[in-house]
Design a protein around this motif. Structure first.
Motif, short mmCIF file in Angstrom:
data_model
loop_
_atom_site.label_atom_id
_atom_site.label_comp_id
_atom_site.label_asym_id
_atom_site.label_seq_id
_atom_site.Cartn_x
_atom_site.Cartn_y
_atom_site.Cartn_z
N UNK A 268 0.88 -1.18 0.00
CA UNK A 268 0.00 0.00 0.00
C UNK A 268 0.92 1.23 0.00
N UNK A 269 0.78 2.06 -1.03
CA UNK A 269 1.54 3.30 -1.08
C UNK A 269 0.70 4.42 -0.48
N UNK A 270 1.31 5.23 0.36
CA UNK A 270 0.59 6.33 1.00
C UNK A 270 1.40 7.61 0.93
N UNK A 271 0.69 8.72 0.92
CA UNK A 271 1.30 10.03 1.10
C UNK A 271 0.84 10.54 2.45
N UNK B 22 -13.52 8.81 -1.02
CA UNK B 22 -13.73 7.38 -0.87
C UNK B 22 -12.38 6.78 -0.51
N UNK B 23 -12.33 6.03 0.57
CA UNK B 23 -11.04 5.62 1.09
C UNK B 23 -11.03 4.20 1.65
N UNK B 24 -9.90 3.49 1.50
CA UNK B 24 -9.71 2.26 2.24
C UNK B 24 -9.66 2.63 3.71
N UNK B 25 -10.05 1.71 4.56
CA UNK B 25 -10.10 1.99 5.99
C UNK B 25 -8.81 1.55 6.69
N UNK B 26 -8.64 1.95 7.93
CA UNK B 26 -7.44 1.60 8.69
C UNK B 26 -7.24 0.10 8.82
N UNK B 27 -8.30 -0.70 9.10
CA UNK B 27 -8.06 -2.15 9.18
C UNK B 27 -7.45 -2.73 7.91
N UNK C 238 -5.50 -0.97 5.67
CA UNK C 238 -4.12 -0.49 5.59
C UNK C 238 -3.24 -1.31 6.54
N UNK C 239 -3.75 -1.61 7.73
CA UNK C 239 -2.95 -2.31 8.74
C UNK C 239 -2.91 -3.82 8.54
N UNK C 240 -3.64 -4.31 7.56
CA UNK C 240 -3.57 -5.74 7.21
C UNK C 240 -2.59 -5.98 6.06
N UNK C 241 -2.01 -4.92 5.51
CA UNK C 241 -1.12 -5.05 4.37
C UNK C 241 0.21 -5.71 4.75
N UNK C 242 0.84 -6.39 3.76
CA UNK C 242 2.15 -6.99 3.99
C UNK C 242 3.23 -5.91 4.07
N UNK C 243 3.00 -4.81 3.37
CA UNK C 243 3.93 -3.69 3.42
C UNK C 243 3.19 -2.39 3.13
N UNK C 244 3.46 -1.39 3.94
CA UNK C 244 2.93 -0.04 3.72
C UNK C 244 4.13 0.89 3.56
N UNK C 245 4.13 1.68 2.49
CA UNK C 245 5.23 2.61 2.27
C UNK C 245 4.70 4.03 2.12
N UNK C 246 5.17 4.91 3.02
CA UNK C 246 4.83 6.33 2.93
C UNK C 246 5.90 7.03 2.08
N UNK C 247 5.45 7.95 1.24
CA UNK C 247 6.35 8.80 0.46
C UNK C 247 6.13 10.23 0.94
N UNK C 248 7.16 10.82 1.56
CA UNK C 248 6.99 12.15 2.12
C UNK C 248 8.15 13.03 1.69
N UNK C 249 7.82 14.06 0.92
CA UNK C 249 8.84 14.93 0.34
C UNK C 249 8.52 16.39 0.61
N UNK D 233 -1.47 4.28 11.16
CA UNK D 233 -1.05 3.25 10.20
C UNK D 233 0.13 2.49 10.78
N UNK D 234 -0.19 1.32 11.34
CA UNK D 234 0.82 0.43 11.97
C UNK D 234 0.48 -0.99 11.54
N UNK D 235 1.03 -1.46 10.42
CA UNK D 235 0.67 -2.80 9.96
C UNK D 235 0.85 -3.85 11.05
N UNK D 236 -0.16 -4.70 11.24
CA UNK D 236 -0.17 -5.68 12.32
C UNK D 236 0.94 -6.72 12.13
#
Ligand code: 6PG
Length: 250
Positions: free
Chosen positions: A143-146, A183-188, A190-201, A227-230
């Motif tokens: 899951x890619x996030x900003x 319209x958005x995916x929910x926290x559960x 996002x936190x069920x993902x195998x990997x979450x990557x934030x891009x912050x510039x 956002x804390x993947x379980x």
């Protein structure tokens, strides 16, 4: 036990996008080798566009596109060819430039007049694709996030109803300051993902990033904190400007 954040601190925005592109390529290749497919939820906003452009330029011949499946973390309540559309941005920067089968691309149907109906339809799409039983959450490979200057991520804005969602996969979230639904995916999810990557510039994210990574304010006020993947990885790709206020030196 939720993930320890893996901070990848790069110097320039271009370094950030290069490092993120390499991670996407590595994860995609690994997922296809291990599970036969790679599922990714793309981020919207301006930051990831450079990443998508870089992947299209450098990896169109090397990535296993036929085994890659594209979803979105959130969408504005606009038609898919609207200049504000996250789908349109990704289509123009990446998907129209690589040999991805059209059936592997799952945009959020935000053109629907009723945002709640769009969210429900997308939830059914995700449930069907991942063959989920009731109460189950999908495990996206990535899951890619900003992150916004207010600490929002995807369309999970501070002190909005979507932050309380515990069972839905996708919701229409009313954002008062925009007088609009997102319209958005929910926290559960996002936190069920195998990997979450934030891009912050960028320097405009430095103060909120310090709060999100080091501060004690509640997640309600800075949803990126929630956002804390379980059982997954959490990676923060930062450039020097974004990380300029962190207490730990780069
Ligand atoms: C959106 C995004 C949103 C975005 C942040 C950061 O639809 O806008 O999903 O969460 O990631 O607002 O946006 P920038 O990358 O433009 O700073």
């Amino acid at each position: 036990m939720s993930a320890i954040a893996d901070l990848r601190r790069l110097t320039t925005p271009q370094d950030l996008f290069q490092a993120a592109a390499e991670e996407v390529i590595r994860l995609a290749t690994e997922a296809v080798a291990q599970r036969g497919r790679f599922t990714i939820a793309l981020s919207g906003g301006s930051t990831p566009k450079n990443l998508y452009t870089l992947i299209a330029a450098n990896a169109s011949a090397t990535l296993p596109w036929a085994q890659m499946f594209f979803f979105w973390g959130d969408e504005r309540h606009v038609s898919l060819d609207d200049p504000e559309s996250n789908y349109r941005m990704a289509r123009e920067a990446l998907l129209s430039k690589v040999p991805i089968p059209p059936g592997n691309v799952f945009p959020i149907p935000a053109e629907k007049e009723d945002a709640a109906a769009a969210a429900e339809a997308y939830e059914q799409t995700v449930r069907k694709f991942f063959s989920l039983a009731s109460g189950e959450f999908p495990h996206f490979d990535l899951v890619l996030l900003g992150m916004g200057p207010d600490g929002h991520t995807a369309s999970l804005f501070p002190e909005t109803a979507a932050l309380q969602e515990k069972s839905r996969l996708v919701v229409a979230n009313w954002v008062e300051k925009m007088k609009a639904y997102r319209i958005t995916l929910t926290l559960p999810v996002l936190n069920a993902a195998r990997c979450v990557a934030f891009l912050v510039s960028g320097a405009d994210k430095a103060t909120v990033l310090k709060e999100v990574l080091e501060g004690s304010a509640p997640g309600e006020k800075y949803p990126s904190k929630l956002v804390r993947p379980t059982n997954g990885k959490l990676i923060w790709f930062l450039d020097r400007a974004a990380g300029s206020e962190l207490s730990t030196a780069a």
